[in-house]
Every structure is written in C-alpha cells, then in structure tokens.
Design an enzyme around this catalytic site. Structure first.
Site, mmCIF file in Angstrom:
data_model
loop_
_atom_site.group_PDB
_atom_site.id
_atom_site.type_symbol
_atom_site.label_atom_id
_atom_site.label_comp_id
_atom_site.label_asym_id
_atom_site.label_seq_id
_atom_site.Cartn_x
_atom_site.Cartn_y
_atom_site.Cartn_z
ATOM 1 N N CYS A 116 -27.567 -1.972 -23.149
ATOM 2 C CA CYS A 116 -29.012 -1.996 -22.927
ATOM 3 C C CYS A 116 -29.724 -2.684 -24.095
ATOM 4 O O CYS A 116 -29.663 -3.897 -24.215
ATOM 5 C CB CYS A 116 -29.535 -0.588 -22.663
ATOM 6 S SG CYS A 116 -31.185 -0.569 -21.915
ATOM 7 N N HIS A 211 -26.267 1.289 -18.354
ATOM 8 C CA HIS A 211 -25.790 2.359 -19.233
ATOM 9 C C HIS A 211 -24.450 2.914 -18.741
ATOM 10 O O HIS A 211 -24.405 3.954 -18.077
ATOM 11 C CB HIS A 211 -26.835 3.483 -19.313
ATOM 12 C CG HIS A 211 -27.993 3.157 -20.187
ATOM 13 N ND1 HIS A 211 -28.022 3.473 -21.533
ATOM 14 C CD2 HIS A 211 -29.147 2.519 -19.918
ATOM 15 C CE1 HIS A 211 -29.169 3.054 -22.051
ATOM 16 N NE2 HIS A 211 -29.865 2.464 -21.106
ATOM 17 N N GLU A 213 -22.277 4.513 -20.285
ATOM 18 C CA GLU A 213 -21.971 5.843 -20.860
ATOM 19 C C GLU A 213 -22.496 6.981 -19.999
ATOM 20 O O GLU A 213 -22.121 8.145 -20.204
ATOM 21 C CB GLU A 213 -22.530 5.940 -22.282
ATOM 22 C CG GLU A 213 -24.010 6.285 -22.400
ATOM 23 C CD GLU A 213 -24.949 5.130 -22.095
ATOM 24 O OE1 GLU A 213 -26.186 5.357 -22.141
ATOM 25 O OE2 GLU A 213 -24.477 4.003 -21.819
#
Length: 231
Positions: A116, A211, A213
């Site tokens: 990001c 994202h 994660e």
C-alpha cells in the site's frame, strides 16, 4: 537446520496509543504483517523510525529481506506536487525513514516487498508521482477494509506468483500516477488503477497497492522469504 531469513518490517510512531491501563507514545504495526512473515517461514523484526544518520543502512545490513508497510499518505512535497485538500497530514519522520530504508535496500539488492503506502513510497523513491485522491478503493466504513479484483499482467514476476485474477483486501485513497524509473506495472484494478509494480532488473523488488497481510493467502510473503534465502 538452516536459520530462517530475517525480514524487517517498517513501523510507525503514534503520539498516544491506548492499551490496558496505558496511554503512551508507541511504535505500532498491525499484527497481520509479522504473523504472515512468520507463517511464510521467516523471523520478523520490527523497524521503528530512527532519525540517527546511517540508521537505515545499518538496519538493512542485518536483514535478509524488507517489507515497507502500509500507512498514511506520503507528503506530496516528496514528489513535487501541491497538496490536495483531501491528502492526509504529513509524517516527515516516517517518510524519511522508509525512503532511507528503500534506498539502503536498493544499494544492497535486498529483496523488498512494498504494501500500500510502501508501493507509493517505492514509486516516489524512483522519481514517480502519486494520484492524491481516488474513490471506491477503501472500505465503506472507516477502519474497515474493502475488497476488489486485481488482474496481474501476464509475463511479470507477480503473475508467476499469483496465478490469475483474484479479489484482494483494500484500503487506500491514493495510488501511483507516473511510474518511477525502472519500475514496471504488473497488476491493475478493474477501473485501471495501477495495483502493483515491480523492478524486472532487481533480484526481488515488488510492491502491491492492496493489503495481503489481511488475507489468508501467503504467496506474496512466501515469495519474498524465498528470495531472502528461505528456500
């Protein structure tokens, strides 16, 4: 048994963070980052901003790979633009720290994954610019991730890691505009927004706008760990 690669992940400072009985300045990072690095077979170390001269180079010299994490808007002064009223407040210490980490990683040819804001900073570090606002790439509720599709560009490193279109977690209102030197676009959103860039000449320099994660898919982090010497 070989030692797992050491993956450094940039963090950020908050002037006041609350937990249990405490309300203090803190270095923060959402747990999804280090947990995914660990699941991918790495040892994770957190890298809070350090203003000391040479700190970024010294940190990178001890790492096998680097993640530049998501976060607030990059100061438009960093890429020679006037500030849009919708751009968030600047964080010059974090900008300086993470740009220094990116520069140090490039000097060592250290494997790097940007996420990001990390993708935006990589682009700025290479002389690129950013779009300061776009709609429909954040969640409908502040603090909650949205999702949309991304389509990897055939023939790129990203396409070799992620086999075909997929839906990803997303939360951003800025994106890359003019692409930085040496970077290649390797994924788009359905509206044409650039969703990933990579450096084909580097051992492993890849950055995504979404994202990873926040999802169960560890393929991107696993690719970084392999490039860092983890098999």
């Amino acid at each position: 048994m070989s030692t797992p690669p050491l993956i450094g992940i940039s963090t950020y400072l908050e002037p006041a963070a609350r937990w249990r009985d405490w309300d203090l300045p803190a270095a923060l990072l959402p747990a999804g980052y280090h947990r995914q690095a660990q699941r991918a077979g790495a040892l994770a170390v957190l890298l809070p901003p350090d203003p000391s001269p040479g700190a970024a180079a010294a940190a990178v010299a001890r790492l096998d790979g680097l993640v530049i994490a998501g976060g607030p808007d990059v100061a438009p002064e960093r890429y020679g633009a006037a500030r849009d009223p919708r751009t968030g407040p600047p964080d010059p210490d974090r900008d300086h720290w993470e740009l220094s980490l990116i520069e140090a990683a490039a000097a060592r040819r250290l494997p790097l994954l940007g996420i990001c804001r990390g993708m935006q900073l990589l682009n700025v570090a290479r002389g690129g610019t950013l779009l300061q606002h776009l709609d429909h790439h954040a969640g409908d509720v502040p603090g909650r991730f949205g999702s949309h599709g991304i389509d990897p560009v055939p023939g790129t490193r990203l396409a070799a890691i992620l086999d075909g279109p997929l839906t990803v977690p997303t939360y951003h209102h800025q994106a890359v505009d003019r692409i930085g030197t040496g970077l290649t676009v390797c994924a788009h959103a359905p509206d044409g927004t650039v969703e990933a860039v990579e450096d084909p000449a580097a051992a492993f320099t890849l950055a995504v706008q979404w994202h990873p994660e926040m999802a169960d898919d560890t393929r991107l982090m696993a690719a970084l760990v392999r490039a860092a010497g983890g098999g």
